[in-house]
Design a protein around this motif. Structure first.
Motif, PDB file in Angstrom:
ATOM      1  N   ASP A 200      -4.050   5.594  -5.389  1.00 11.48           N
ATOM      2  CA  ASP A 200      -4.707   4.705  -6.386  1.00 11.48           C
ATOM      3  C   ASP A 200      -5.990   4.462  -5.793  1.00 11.48           C
ATOM      4  OD1 ASP A 200      -3.560   2.774  -5.381  1.00 11.48           O
ATOM      5  OD2 ASP A 200      -2.770   1.727  -7.062  1.00 11.48           O
TER       6      ASP A 200
ATOM      7  N   GLU B 225      -2.347 -12.213  -6.417  1.00  9.31           N
ATOM      8  CA  GLU B 225      -2.207 -10.555  -6.507  1.00  9.31           C
ATOM      9  C   GLU B 225      -3.851 -10.480  -6.829  1.00  9.31           C
ATOM     10  OE1 GLU B 225       0.568  -7.371  -6.826  1.00  9.31           O
ATOM     11  OE2 GLU B 225      -1.324  -6.349  -8.400  1.00  9.31           O
TER      12      GLU B 225
ATOM     13  N   THR C  90      -1.047  -9.514  -1.975  1.00  9.35           N
ATOM     14  CA  THR C  90      -0.122 -11.550  -2.725  1.00  9.35           C
ATOM     15  C   THR C  90      -0.047 -12.589  -2.480  1.00  9.35           C
ATOM     16  OG1 THR C  90       1.307  -9.948  -3.827  1.00  9.35           O
ATOM     17  CG2 THR C  90       1.756 -12.361  -4.082  1.00  9.35           C
TER      18      THR C  90
ATOM     19  N   LYS D 272     -10.214  -2.139  -3.012  1.00  7.02           N
ATOM     20  CA  LYS D 272     -10.881  -1.082  -3.880  1.00  7.02           C
ATOM     21  C   LYS D 272     -11.291  -0.023  -1.645  1.00  7.02           C
ATOM     22  CE  LYS D 272     -14.000  -1.931  -6.030  1.00  7.02           C
ATOM     23  NZ  LYS D 272     -15.231  -1.779  -7.034  1.00  7.02           N
TER      24      LYS D 272
ATOM     25  N   VAL E  95      -6.403   1.611  -3.986  1.00  4.76           N
ATOM     26  CA  VAL E  95      -6.323   0.064  -4.274  1.00  4.76           C
ATOM     27  C   VAL E  95      -4.989  -0.471  -3.268  1.00  4.76           C
ATOM     28  CG1 VAL E  95      -6.272  -2.017  -5.644  1.00  4.76           C
ATOM     29  CG2 VAL E  95      -6.855  -0.081  -6.417  1.00  4.76           C
ATOM     30  N   ILE E  96      -5.158  -1.181  -2.311  1.00  2.00           N
ATOM     31  CA  ILE E  96      -4.518  -2.401  -1.462  1.00  2.00           C
ATOM     32  C   ILE E  96      -4.414  -3.184  -1.939  1.00  2.00           C
ATOM     33  CG2 ILE E  96      -4.148  -3.133   0.984  1.00  2.00           C
ATOM     34  CD1 ILE E  96      -5.451  -1.040   2.378  1.00  2.00           C
ATOM     35  N   LYS E  97      -2.921  -3.859  -2.000  1.00  6.75           N
ATOM     36  CA  LYS E  97      -3.124  -4.785  -2.800  1.00  6.75           C
ATOM     37  C   LYS E  97      -2.029  -6.056  -1.963  1.00  6.75           C
ATOM     38  CE  LYS E  97      -1.364  -3.129  -7.841  1.00  6.75           C
ATOM     39  NZ  LYS E  97      -1.687  -1.754  -7.191  1.00  6.75           N
TER      40      LYS E  97
ATOM     41  N   GLY F 291      -6.097  -6.615  -6.237  1.00  4.79           N
ATOM     42  CA  GLY F 291      -6.859  -5.255  -5.556  1.00  4.79           C
ATOM     43  C   GLY F 291      -8.555  -5.299  -4.647  1.00  4.79           C
TER      44      GLY F 291
ATOM     45  N   SER G 132       0.783  -1.366   0.306  1.00  3.50           N
ATOM     46  CA  SER G 132      -0.203  -0.349   0.162  1.00  3.50           C
ATOM     47  C   SER G 132       1.398   1.125   0.308  1.00  3.50           C
ATOM     48  CB  SER G 132      -0.892   0.406   1.225  1.00  3.50           C
ATOM     49  OG  SER G 132      -1.619   1.283   1.094  1.00  3.50           O
TER      50      SER G 132
END
Length: 216
Positions: free
Chosen positions: A171, A208, A177, A212, A173-175, A210, A148
């Motif tokens: 952006d 991965e 994985t 929101k 979005v937290i990613k 994402g 993040s």
């Protein structure tokens, strides 16, 4: 004769008890081996998780209060240089207003003189929010990585959950994985911020996804 008969009966009884016990132990061991050690999510449940995740509105993030910033940064496991840079880069939640002289105390000449425009306060780039990651199913050693806004953290998931601070992603979005599937059955992860929570689809290693997010 009677004593010999009793001895035979006793030996038969002991043999029967031994055989029954051995069968019980064998059945227990087989059932233990057959039972799944990892996650056991049905296909229908996995599909429901997938559809619910894609239908989620942006998750409302809980900001770190000004008084908790130092504690939050300490819990992020940053090296000293990165912690110092983050602290300098954080957004002030309540910037103090610039002091201006009382207009009544100015002379007419001073009041008529044009005043230089106040420089807009520089907007810093990051704010911190609270995040919790946990294992939604069997605690079997699943591991994920969260990214993040330049911050990355690898977490071994537990049922209790791991709460820490992250910078708000620019952006939105937290990613997340998948790193390790533990004992099998897929990686089962949930992400929460305060009372808001999201259950991720069953993830595989290297996948991965994402999420929101937003912060008012």
């Amino acid at each position: 004769m009677r004593s010999r008969t009793l001895a035979v009966v006793a030996r038969s009884l002991l043999a029967t008890l031994f055989l029954s016990g051995a069968m019980g132990v064998g059945a227990y061991m087989l059932s233990d081996v057959a039972s799944p050690l990892g996650d056991d999510v049905t296909q229908s449940d996995a599909q429901a998780r997938l559809e619910a995740f894609h239908a989620l509105p942006p998750l409302d993030l809980v900001p770190v209060a000004a008084g908790d910033v130092d504690k939050a940064i300490q819990g992020m496991h940053l090296d000293p240089a990165a912690a110092q840079a983050l602290r300098a880069d954080l957004d002030d939640a309540n910037p103090s207003p610039q002091s201006t002289p009382d207009s009544q105390s100015l002379s007419p000449v001073q009041q008529q003189a044009p005043q230089p425009a106040a420089k807009p306060q520089q907007t810093r780039r990051r704010r911190l929010v609270w995040i919790t990651l946990w294992d939604t199913d069997v605690e079997d050693g699943d591991v994920v990585r969260l990214d993040s806004q330049g911050y990355s953290r690898t977490v071994r998931l537990t049922k209790k959950g791991d709460t820490f601070a992250v910078p708000v992603p620019a952006d939105g979005v937290i990613k997340v994985t998948g790193v390790s599937d533990g004992d099998g059955g897929g990686i089962t992860v949930g992400l929460a911020s305060g009372s808001e929570r999201a259950i991720f689809p069953i993830m595989s290693e290297g996948q991965e996804l994402g999420l929101k997010v937003r912060m008012n």
